[in-house]
Design a protein around this motif. Structure first.
Motif, short mmCIF file in Angstrom:
data_model
loop_
_atom_site.label_atom_id
_atom_site.label_comp_id
_atom_site.label_asym_id
_atom_site.label_seq_id
_atom_site.Cartn_x
_atom_site.Cartn_y
_atom_site.Cartn_z
N GLN A 101 0.90 -0.91 -0.17
CA GLN A 101 0.17 0.16 -0.08
C GLN A 101 0.91 1.09 -0.23
OE1 GLN A 101 -1.92 2.13 3.65
NE2 GLN A 101 -3.44 0.88 2.52
N HIS A 121 -7.09 2.95 -2.67
CA HIS A 121 -7.68 2.84 -1.56
C HIS A 121 -6.84 1.97 0.03
CE1 HIS A 121 -11.05 3.08 -4.12
NE2 HIS A 121 -10.69 2.59 -5.03
N GLN A 122 -6.83 3.04 0.90
CA GLN A 122 -6.14 1.98 1.79
C GLN A 122 -6.99 1.36 3.37
OE1 GLN A 122 -5.12 6.43 2.51
NE2 GLN A 122 -2.97 5.23 3.85
N LYS A 123 -7.96 1.66 2.80
CA LYS A 123 -9.32 0.17 3.23
C LYS A 123 -9.83 -1.00 2.17
CE LYS A 123 -12.68 4.27 4.46
NZ LYS A 123 -12.84 4.08 5.31
N SER A 124 -10.48 -1.70 3.21
CA SER A 124 -11.23 -2.36 2.32
C SER A 124 -12.76 -1.55 1.67
CB SER A 124 -12.00 -3.41 3.40
OG SER A 124 -12.72 -3.79 2.58
N GLN A 132 -8.55 -6.30 3.13
CA GLN A 132 -7.98 -6.09 4.80
C GLN A 132 -7.25 -4.57 4.50
OE1 GLN A 132 -5.32 -7.82 7.83
NE2 GLN A 132 -5.05 -9.66 6.23
N TYR A 133 -6.25 -4.31 3.65
CA TYR A 133 -4.90 -3.23 2.98
C TYR A 133 -5.44 -2.66 2.36
CZ TYR A 133 -2.10 -6.52 5.94
OH TYR A 133 -1.97 -8.19 6.79
N GLY A 134 -6.72 -2.37 1.72
CA GLY A 134 -7.06 -2.09 0.10
C GLY A 134 -6.85 -2.27 -0.84
#
Length: 365
Positions: A101, A121-124, A132-134
């Motif tokens: 990420q 994307h830094q989240k789901s 879970q890590y985007g």
């Protein structure tokens, strides 16, 4: 009386149809030999085009040339055939770790990648994804409805004077000596083989370093409820219609039969379960042989001894993205004597040619 044309094209998959289109646009006359094969690589292909590929997520070879032209080309053919077969969709690729990420956050300002990145994307992004890590949403991506493209182009070619002969081309009947090539009752200035995996047994081009790849795909039903994007990590999930998705693909170099396998199905499903966390049902299973090459570059150019016989092949899994640009380049080479890119020109492998086909009897079974 013999029929005279500028070009005979052998094979009517993505390579053959795209080259034929460019040749008639250059006012060349064409006859095509193509016995329909529902299991050819072109006709079972998922049609994905993707600017960032591989485990290391690198920019596709020559992406800055290929991707602008493919969009222009397919849109032009859509207008001329009154069909729509190019589907633009972003590709969402989940990250495997925080480190990945962070790496893409730093790349997002790199001008080499900006045209191909929609969002980091830094989240789901979706509770149905294993992300879970985007992940990264990629632009300039999507898929080609290959079946509709091929049928549309074939009809367009016929309307513009191309005779498509739906029978097998018998290489042993070809007379390939100067100044023309002759086949049955046809004389042509040149003949181009666009026959995919069949070229491996072609007396003219069997010396080229192919690396055929068997690919298996599944079609699934699922209430994943995702029609806005393609998901791709380990396998791709392409939305085809409501609750229907095409999933793949495998890469097998040893078993080159056209038979779907339990092994291939299991491999795809194992990777799919690492990508999504919803139930699904497998409703179909496809297989095709990709005409890939050892250096992962296409085979384009003319035979070292028979300079009226050429090849446009070896597009592998990237036929949708590579065929338009290189067909255009090859057509300009054939018609206007323009230069070929050295990375695709088969001259790079002339040293492998031992001269055997200089003496074989073309009329010998």
């Amino acid at each position: 009386m013999k029929e005279k044309v500028d070009y005979i094209i052998v094979g009517g998959g993505i390579a053959g149809c795209t080259l034929a289109y460019h040749l008639i646009e250059a006012n060349q006359s064409v006859i095509m030999y193509d016995k329909l094969n529902t299991q050819s690589a072109s006709r079972v292909a998922a049609g994905l085009y993707n600017p960032i590929t591989g485990r290391k997520m690198v920019k596709t070879w020559k992406a800055d040339l290929l991707f602008p032209y493919l969009n222009e080309f397919y849109r032009e053919v859509e207008r001329r055939t009154n069909q729509k077969f190019l589907v633009e969709k972003e590709i969402y690729r989940p990250f495997h770790s925080v480190e990945e990420q962070n790496e893409w956050m730093s790349r997002s300002g790199d001008e080499n990648f900006i045209p191909y990145i929609n969002t980091i994307h830094q989240k789901s992004l979706n509770e149905n994804y294993c992300d879970q890590y985007g992940g990264i949403s990629l632009a300039n991506a999507g898929y080609l409805n290959v079946g509709l493209y091929l049928s549309s182009v074939r009809n367009y070619l016929k309307e513009n004077g191309v005779n498509i002969v739906e029978e097998n081309f018998e290489v042993q009947k070809l007379k390939a000596y100067e100044p023309l090539v002759e086949y049955n009752n046809i004389e042509a200035s040149r003949l181009i083989f666009c026959d995919g995996a069949m070229s491996l047994s072609n007396k003219f081009f069997s010396w080229l370093p192919y690396k055929l790849v068997k690919g298996e795909l599944l079609e699934i039903e699922s209430d994943l409820s995702e029609n806005n994007r393609i998901i791709n990590r380990g396998v791709f999930v392409i939305p085809k219609s409501k609750n229907r998705f095409r999933v793949g693909a495998t890469y097998e170099n040893y078993d080159l039969t056209l038979t779907p396998t339990d092994k291939g199905k299991s491999e795809i499903e194992a990777k799919l379960k690492e990508l999504i966390n919803v139930d699904y049902k497998v409703v179909d299973h496809f297989v095709g042989i990709r005409p890939a090459t050892k250096d992962r570059k296409p085979f384009v150019g003319m035979h070292p001894n028979f300079n009226k016989v050429g090849i446009f092949n070896g597009l592998g899994a990237k036929g949708v993205s590579q065929a338009p640009y290189f067909a255009n380049q090859f057509a300009r080479f054939l018609v206007n004597q323009s230069e070929l890119d050295q990375e695709i020109d088969i001259k790079r492998y002339y040293s492998l040619y031992d001269g055997e086909t200089a003496t074989f009897d073309l009329n010998e079974e």
